[in-house]
Design an enzyme around this catalytic site. Sequence first.
Site, PDB file in Angstrom:
ATOM      1  N   PHE A 123     -58.939 -23.635 -20.308  1.00  0.00           N
ATOM      2  CA  PHE A 123     -58.243 -24.587 -21.169  1.00  0.00           C
ATOM      3  C   PHE A 123     -57.242 -23.816 -22.012  1.00  0.00           C
ATOM      4  O   PHE A 123     -57.626 -22.968 -22.820  1.00  0.00           O
ATOM      5  CB  PHE A 123     -59.266 -25.312 -22.052  1.00  0.00           C
ATOM      6  CG  PHE A 123     -58.738 -26.512 -22.764  1.00  0.00           C
ATOM      7  CD1 PHE A 123     -58.174 -27.566 -22.063  1.00  0.00           C
ATOM      8  CD2 PHE A 123     -58.808 -26.596 -24.143  1.00  0.00           C
ATOM      9  CE1 PHE A 123     -57.695 -28.699 -22.718  1.00  0.00           C
ATOM     10  CE2 PHE A 123     -58.339 -27.722 -24.809  1.00  0.00           C
ATOM     11  CZ  PHE A 123     -57.776 -28.762 -24.095  1.00  0.00           C
ATOM     12  N   LEU A 125     -54.965 -23.895 -24.821  1.00  0.00           N
ATOM     13  CA  LEU A 125     -54.543 -24.589 -26.049  1.00  0.00           C
ATOM     14  C   LEU A 125     -53.844 -23.617 -26.988  1.00  0.00           C
ATOM     15  O   LEU A 125     -52.699 -23.847 -27.420  1.00  0.00           O
ATOM     16  CB  LEU A 125     -55.782 -25.202 -26.724  1.00  0.00           C
ATOM     17  CG  LEU A 125     -55.606 -25.739 -28.137  1.00  0.00           C
ATOM     18  CD1 LEU A 125     -54.659 -26.927 -28.139  1.00  0.00           C
ATOM     19  CD2 LEU A 125     -56.962 -26.173 -28.725  1.00  0.00           C
ATOM     20  N   THR A 126     -54.535 -22.509 -27.295  1.00  0.00           N
ATOM     21  CA  THR A 126     -54.027 -21.554 -28.282  1.00  0.00           C
ATOM     22  C   THR A 126     -52.748 -20.876 -27.790  1.00  0.00           C
ATOM     23  O   THR A 126     -52.604 -20.579 -26.608  1.00  0.00           O
ATOM     24  CB  THR A 126     -55.107 -20.494 -28.567  1.00  0.00           C
ATOM     25  OG1 THR A 126     -56.255 -21.158 -29.051  1.00  0.00           O
ATOM     26  CG2 THR A 126     -54.625 -19.472 -29.580  1.00  0.00           C
ATOM     27  N   PRO A 128     -49.538 -17.834 -29.121  1.00  0.00           N
ATOM     28  CA  PRO A 128     -49.367 -16.704 -30.035  1.00  0.00           C
ATOM     29  C   PRO A 128     -49.097 -17.156 -31.476  1.00  0.00           C
ATOM     30  O   PRO A 128     -49.543 -16.507 -32.418  1.00  0.00           O
ATOM     31  CB  PRO A 128     -48.155 -15.968 -29.451  1.00  0.00           C
ATOM     32  CG  PRO A 128     -48.202 -16.271 -27.985  1.00  0.00           C
ATOM     33  CD  PRO A 128     -48.734 -17.676 -27.884  1.00  0.00           C
ATOM     34  N   ILE A 341     -81.451  -2.158 -38.795  1.00  0.00           N
ATOM     35  CA  ILE A 341     -82.853  -1.836 -38.502  1.00  0.00           C
ATOM     36  C   ILE A 341     -82.938  -0.764 -37.405  1.00  0.00           C
ATOM     37  O   ILE A 341     -83.778   0.126 -37.453  1.00  0.00           O
ATOM     38  CB  ILE A 341     -83.628  -3.112 -38.089  1.00  0.00           C
ATOM     39  CG1 ILE A 341     -83.821  -4.010 -39.311  1.00  0.00           C
ATOM     40  CG2 ILE A 341     -84.974  -2.764 -37.446  1.00  0.00           C
ATOM     41  CD1 ILE A 341     -84.430  -5.368 -39.010  1.00  0.00           C
ATOM     42  N   GLY A 343     -80.876   1.564 -36.966  1.00  0.00           N
ATOM     43  CA  GLY A 343     -80.367   2.835 -37.462  1.00  0.00           C
ATOM     44  C   GLY A 343     -79.301   3.405 -36.548  1.00  0.00           C
ATOM     45  O   GLY A 343     -78.456   2.675 -36.019  1.00  0.00           O
ATOM     46  N   GLU A 367     -62.985 -21.477 -30.653  1.00  0.00           N
ATOM     47  CA  GLU A 367     -63.282 -22.912 -30.641  1.00  0.00           C
ATOM     48  C   GLU A 367     -63.433 -23.468 -32.053  1.00  0.00           C
ATOM     49  O   GLU A 367     -64.318 -24.276 -32.334  1.00  0.00           O
ATOM     50  CB  GLU A 367     -64.520 -23.200 -29.765  1.00  0.00           C
ATOM     51  CG  GLU A 367     -64.268 -22.778 -28.319  1.00  0.00           C
ATOM     52  CD  GLU A 367     -65.183 -23.466 -27.305  1.00  0.00           C
ATOM     53  OE1 GLU A 367     -65.589 -24.600 -27.540  1.00  0.00           O
ATOM     54  OE2 GLU A 367     -65.449 -22.839 -26.264  1.00  0.00           O
ATOM     55  N   THR A 369     -62.344 -21.908 -36.111  1.00  0.00           N
ATOM     56  CA  THR A 369     -62.851 -20.890 -37.037  1.00  0.00           C
ATOM     57  C   THR A 369     -63.845 -21.492 -38.023  1.00  0.00           C
ATOM     58  O   THR A 369     -63.930 -22.718 -38.174  1.00  0.00           O
ATOM     59  CB  THR A 369     -61.680 -20.298 -37.868  1.00  0.00           C
ATOM     60  OG1 THR A 369     -61.089 -21.383 -38.603  1.00  0.00           O
ATOM     61  CG2 THR A 369     -60.625 -19.647 -36.979  1.00  0.00           C
TER      62      THR A 369
END
Lengths: 386, 260
Positions: A123, A125-126, A128, A341, A343, A367, A369
């Site tokens: 898809f 959509l986005t 630049p 945890i 480390g 999808e 923010t």
Amino acid sequence: MEFELTDEQEALRKVVRDFAQAEIAPYAEAWDRDHIFPVDTVRKMGELGLFGLPFPEEYGGGGAGLTTLCVAIEELARVDQSMAITVEAGVGLGANPIYTFGREDQRQRWLPDLCAGRALGAFGLTEPDAGSDAGATRTRAELDTSAGEWIINGEKAFITNSGTPITSIVTITAVTGTSGGRPEISAIVVPAGTPGFEVQPPYRKMGWHASDTHGLTFTDCRVPADHLLGEQGRGFAQFLAILDEGRIAIAALALGVIECCLAECQRYAKERIAFGRAIGTNQAVAFKVADLAVMAACARSLVYQAARLRDAGRPFKKEAAMAKLYATEAAVTATREATQIFGGYGFIDETLVARQYRDSKILEIGEGTSEIQRLVISRELGLPVT
Amino acid sequence: MNIVVCVKQIPDPAEPGSLDPGTKTLKRATKLILDESDSYGVEMALQLADAAGGGEVTLVSMAPNNEVSGLRTALAMGAAKAILISDPALAGSDALGTAKVLAAAIKRVEGADLILTATESSDGYTGTVPEQLAELLDLPSVTFAKHIEVSDGVVKVQRQTEAGYDDVECPLPAVVSVTAGVVEPRYPSFKGIMAAKSKPVDQLTIADLGIDPSQVGWAGAGQEIVSVEQAPARESGEIFEDDGTGAEKIVAFLENLKVI
């Protein structure tokens, strides 16, 4: 139990868990290291029926709901986010627009392969310069009425599954005119391999290295006029509807990540010896693990509440935004704490929680923010936020 | 070709199991799953039926509390139907008691050409039921199959041995036990899971099979579990300093294990 799943959903959970353990877990680190999109594994997920779960059987789907899809994505994400997002995007962004807005002939043409995992859809959509502000779309499509073709020019960015060896179509949004002085946005299906449609080299990403992500360019790219998906000028409203469902699936992915951190840390806190005793004897460690369990429980409630509402045909916009917002932010917190945890080992790429940490940040971005989720929730609460 | 597969439903090995201190047997009150070692027989049966151009795969299982979860998994893989024998009187059955029940159920399957089993279950590990079944059914028995072919009423088996394998043939019908290497079991698809919901599971008691309660369960068991002990901790290995004879010692060690 409010969120008790059906026997069939539990059976699918076990199959996906076994599959993920045997077919993904042993290889995920190498795919991540070498940036490999494992197309054979993706096909195998197709054979399980994962890419068709929420679509009717007449198109080769499983005839299940979003809840069932969430179960599968949650289980995949416990082992590898790249494979989980490949399924999520393939279903939610590749096939779902075709099913939801396509004419019958479009469904018949593209859905069976997408449902079977023989092909992947994407898809676009986005862009630049148009992310959350999707109304700022610059890609244009003009109708050449004499040829009966759309001529597409523009660029898309960060498009999942757009350049795999089995990608069959990319549904893009493009400006097709103006109405009342505002750009009119429509959705058009562009088959892979169409002249003028170029897939750019893969991005160098912080995580999701085994997921396929590209920029796309369209230069006088011509597709037949009947590749318009849904109504002309309704593209904006259409993708908003698609994203609401996708948000629940992304939240399910985040839930799987939190559950992974919980399981890994439960184990490690009992195994790892420091100062002569297991690190889990320290409250500083044990309490982090306790917090992970709380995060998992909260995320599970929100995810499956939203999925149930959607499957029951009830309004779920706010619940989807809340699930995505909470679960993805909790996943980032959970992976950071799990890394702490573990480390020094937590900073090593081949440690599972390290990969989950790198992979998780995008969950707060893709999808919609976290900020967009808060905007959606605020508006649903009736606040005059702009 | 019609094939019967004996499948066991066992406690999930991924969950911590526990023993009943009174009976010294595994607690089976939890949800049971398909024994992984039986998934190979199910897959082999599906492939053989497919290669023969048709036929049904029927599952036979004995389990407490009318448990069907594991059967649904095998039905989702593609088996056509199942017979489940569940009866309180079966609690405590030993291997022979189990074989009597399975044999009686298999006799109800019309036109069974081949009976497949695993070599042993993953919870009990007696490994004796396949041969007992063959005896009770008065059929030839081939064990440890690593490869199976069927043609013209004859089953050809590569029988796993320590050194390699034997080629064995016998007429059908026969009882064949399969090893874990015989085939790669498929994952049930979601469609298979949904289809399994409506596949028939014939639920029987021992009365339905005409079996006397005194022949099975605790009453009929010819064996008794006297005690259950912790497995001894693994002993530490031998450590040799290499004084120039290291290679010889390694060779001698491997020869002793009969691996070279």
